[in-house]
Design an enzyme around this catalytic site. Sequence first.
Site, PDB file in Angstrom:
ATOM      1  N   GLY A  57       0.928  -1.244  -0.072  1.00 45.63           N
ATOM      2  CA  GLY A  57       0.084  -0.033   0.103  1.00 45.63           C
ATOM      3  C   GLY A  57       0.877   1.252   0.143  1.00 45.63           C
ATOM      4  N   CYS A  84       5.063  -6.374   1.314  1.00 44.93           N
ATOM      5  CA  CYS A  84       5.401  -4.791   1.555  1.00 44.93           C
ATOM      6  C   CYS A  84       4.685  -4.126   2.675  1.00 44.93           C
ATOM      7  CB  CYS A  84       5.090  -4.040   0.079  1.00 44.93           C
ATOM      8  SG  CYS A  84       5.701  -2.775  -0.057  1.00 44.93           S
ATOM      9  N   TYR A  85       4.019  -3.377   2.370  1.00 47.22           N
ATOM     10  CA  TYR A  85       3.303  -2.582   3.592  1.00 47.22           C
ATOM     11  C   TYR A  85       2.714  -3.772   4.547  1.00 47.22           C
ATOM     12  CZ  TYR A  85      -0.088   0.816   5.875  1.00 47.22           C
ATOM     13  OH  TYR A  85      -0.494   1.484   6.843  1.00 47.22           O
ATOM     14  N   HIS A 175       7.589  -7.643  -3.958  1.00 50.82           N
ATOM     15  CA  HIS A 175       6.296  -8.216  -4.223  1.00 50.82           C
ATOM     16  C   HIS A 175       6.215  -9.316  -5.430  1.00 50.82           C
ATOM     17  CE1 HIS A 175       4.228  -4.675  -3.600  1.00 50.82           C
ATOM     18  NE2 HIS A 175       5.515  -3.845  -3.491  1.00 50.82           N
ATOM     19  N   GLU A 177       4.167 -11.146  -6.512  1.00 48.73           N
ATOM     20  CA  GLU A 177       3.061 -11.156  -7.364  1.00 48.73           C
ATOM     21  C   GLU A 177       3.528 -10.691  -8.889  1.00 48.73           C
ATOM     22  OE1 GLU A 177       3.374  -9.211  -4.902  1.00 48.73           O
ATOM     23  OE2 GLU A 177       2.177  -7.258  -5.199  1.00 48.73           O
ATOM     24  N   SER A 230     -18.938  -3.240 -28.710  1.00 54.18           N
ATOM     25  CA  SER A 230     -17.945  -2.588 -29.316  1.00 54.18           C
ATOM     26  C   SER A 230     -17.575  -3.460 -30.491  1.00 54.18           C
ATOM     27  CB  SER A 230     -16.895  -2.023 -28.669  1.00 54.18           C
ATOM     28  OG  SER A 230     -16.117  -3.175 -28.221  1.00 54.18           O
ATOM     29  N   GLY A 231     -17.828  -4.908 -30.351  1.00 50.72           N
ATOM     30  CA  GLY A 231     -17.063  -5.870 -31.111  1.00 50.72           C
ATOM     31  C   GLY A 231     -15.953  -6.420 -30.554  1.00 50.72           C
ATOM     32  N   GLY A 232     -15.300  -5.772 -29.562  1.00 50.51           N
ATOM     33  CA  GLY A 232     -14.194  -6.311 -28.925  1.00 50.51           C
ATOM     34  C   GLY A 232     -14.563  -7.424 -27.911  1.00 50.51           C
ATOM     35  N   VAL A 233     -13.593  -8.010 -27.293  1.00 47.88           N
ATOM     36  CA  VAL A 233     -13.811  -9.273 -26.582  1.00 47.88           C
ATOM     37  C   VAL A 233     -14.279  -8.619 -24.980  1.00 47.88           C
ATOM     38  CG1 VAL A 233     -12.340 -11.025 -25.073  1.00 47.88           C
ATOM     39  CG2 VAL A 233     -11.314  -9.952 -26.954  1.00 47.88           C
ATOM     40  N   ASP A 234     -13.854  -7.587 -24.515  1.00 55.48           N
ATOM     41  CA  ASP A 234     -14.503  -7.455 -23.292  1.00 55.48           C
ATOM     42  C   ASP A 234     -15.880  -6.993 -23.223  1.00 55.48           C
ATOM     43  OD1 ASP A 234     -11.885  -7.295 -23.151  1.00 55.48           O
ATOM     44  OD2 ASP A 234     -11.498  -4.911 -22.720  1.00 55.48           O
ATOM     45  N   SER A 235     -16.560  -6.419 -24.120  1.00 51.08           N
ATOM     46  CA  SER A 235     -17.908  -6.042 -24.171  1.00 51.08           C
ATOM     47  C   SER A 235     -18.656  -7.315 -24.418  1.00 51.08           C
ATOM     48  CB  SER A 235     -18.377  -4.846 -25.327  1.00 51.08           C
ATOM     49  OG  SER A 235     -17.670  -4.872 -26.438  1.00 51.08           O
ATOM     50  N   LYS A 375      -6.985  -8.903 -19.182  1.00 51.91           N
ATOM     51  CA  LYS A 375      -7.519  -9.174 -20.395  1.00 51.91           C
ATOM     52  C   LYS A 375      -7.466 -10.944 -20.623  1.00 51.91           C
ATOM     53  CE  LYS A 375      -8.410  -7.589 -24.201  1.00 51.91           C
ATOM     54  NZ  LYS A 375      -9.590  -6.278 -24.520  1.00 51.91           N
TER      55      LYS A 375
END
Length: 519
Positions: A57, A84-85, A175, A177, A230-235, A375
């Site tokens: 953090g 870390c924090y 970190h 990760e 939108s035609g994209g993967v996400d939407s 993604k």
Amino acid sequence: MEHLDSGILILDFGSQTTLLIARRIRELGVYTEVWSCFDPRAQEALPPCRGIILSGGPASVGAAEAPTLARGVLEHGAPVLGICYGMQLLVEAFGGRLVQGEVREYGRTPVTCTAAAEGDPLLGGMGSGFVAWMSHGDGAKEAPPGFVATAMSAGGALAAVREASGRPVFGVQFHPEVSHTERGEALLRAFALEVCGAPATWRMESLADELVAGIQAEVGGEGRVICGLSGGVDSTVAAALISRALGERLVCILVDTGLMRAGEVEQVRGLFEASFEAELRVVDASARFLGELAGVVDPEAKRKIIGRLFIEVFEAEAKQLEGVTHLAQGTLYPDVIESTSFRGPSSVIKSHHNVGGLPERLPFKLLEPLRSLFKDEVRALGRALGIPESLVGRHPFPGPGLAIRVLGAVTPEAVAVLREADRIYIEALRELGRYDEIWQAFAVLLPVWTVGVMGDARTYEQVIALRAVTSQDGMTADRSLLPVEELAQIADRITNQVRGVNRVVYDLTSKPPATIEWE
Ligand code: XMP
């Protein structure tokens, strides 16, 4: 559905990489939940779980308003890993000594394992030392009573500690990760699977069920959702989830902005009709988008105009429908990472990236079921939901579309030139077998005219820049070093086939210092 009692609880103290921890845990097949440290539930006795991870953090332990370690963490019987924090909180809670501002370490940092690392459940396999990714100004110099240091950094700060009596409490200043930490993934694996004994039974399908349940809870029994496609993967994945959750209470809207790629509107319509039950409305707003963008050069101004127009079109459509309560978008975690991971959902709209600058006041609530995912997780989710590979594997495409790839003023002619060059480029990459090894490739039309010669005549035409990058999540990216002969072939095709272009260049910059898009 999986539950926390067999998983790992991550308490978020505001690090930009908290959800990367979650993602790594999910990659191990372990169920995880991320709770803000300000979540009222985090102040109480924590629920049963196999392990607790405290994230990093931005605060300094002990500073005014800095988040503190809730008693529930210490009283819980499960193993704890502070990062870390999170490690600094543990060191302080157990009576160790922190120093502020003295041990500044950023980026790749060599750390040395101590004798106590031998046989350590987390660092045991690391050898004498390794390179870790650090990002801190404060640190710990003395381990708390009952703890041993298992690794030190060159500056004399504790890089890793462990409760010596065998009680499973660990801290790492670095970190694990972040992919730059050597064997960071092995460290998290050892913590989650071996130390915590969490079962590796979580699957993407479970995530789909959880997200569907989340959408149902958020929208309620009466709400109605419109979703921009939108035609994209996400939407597309967002729409598939919402359609699963709400059935006919979802209406999808595809706004033809006139800024889409070649053939995109037809492709989305085809896919939709083949595999969705929800209604799709295609709104041709291209004249309006191109009209309002006329003469606008500034990239941010373009994004704002486009964001506003999207909302206006959605509003107009929503008025024709009864009872629309939510606007859904395929916003991903990297889109919101800058400001929202810590403060919770209320500040989303400010930093919104998805359609490039949504207005502050929206007539709908935002529904963003993918906002905690990366993604490639969305791709995996899309596959689990049965969305065809041709769509799931597509390169990302920004909400503002070709408007931010026609640099400078956007005209219908310029968009047409760019669309054609982009089509040729992408087709060639597919033919060459390169498409799937690239995160994102596209053409950019530069507002630069250069002299050329074609068929003995002088030309004075524009330049196309080709971009191709590899990336894991779009937050950083490497240029793709495509073979120069292949680039030459593509350049020839573009100059031969696209009128108005007499020169092609290739963008060799990574992100940082550049961004992926040019505007
Ligand atoms: P940058 O250019 O910031 O892009 O390095 C990172 C990733 O985000 C995409 N991008 C956008 N996506 N709306 C979107 O939906 C936007 O306004 C936007 N701007 C950039 C970009 O294509 C890349 O994948």
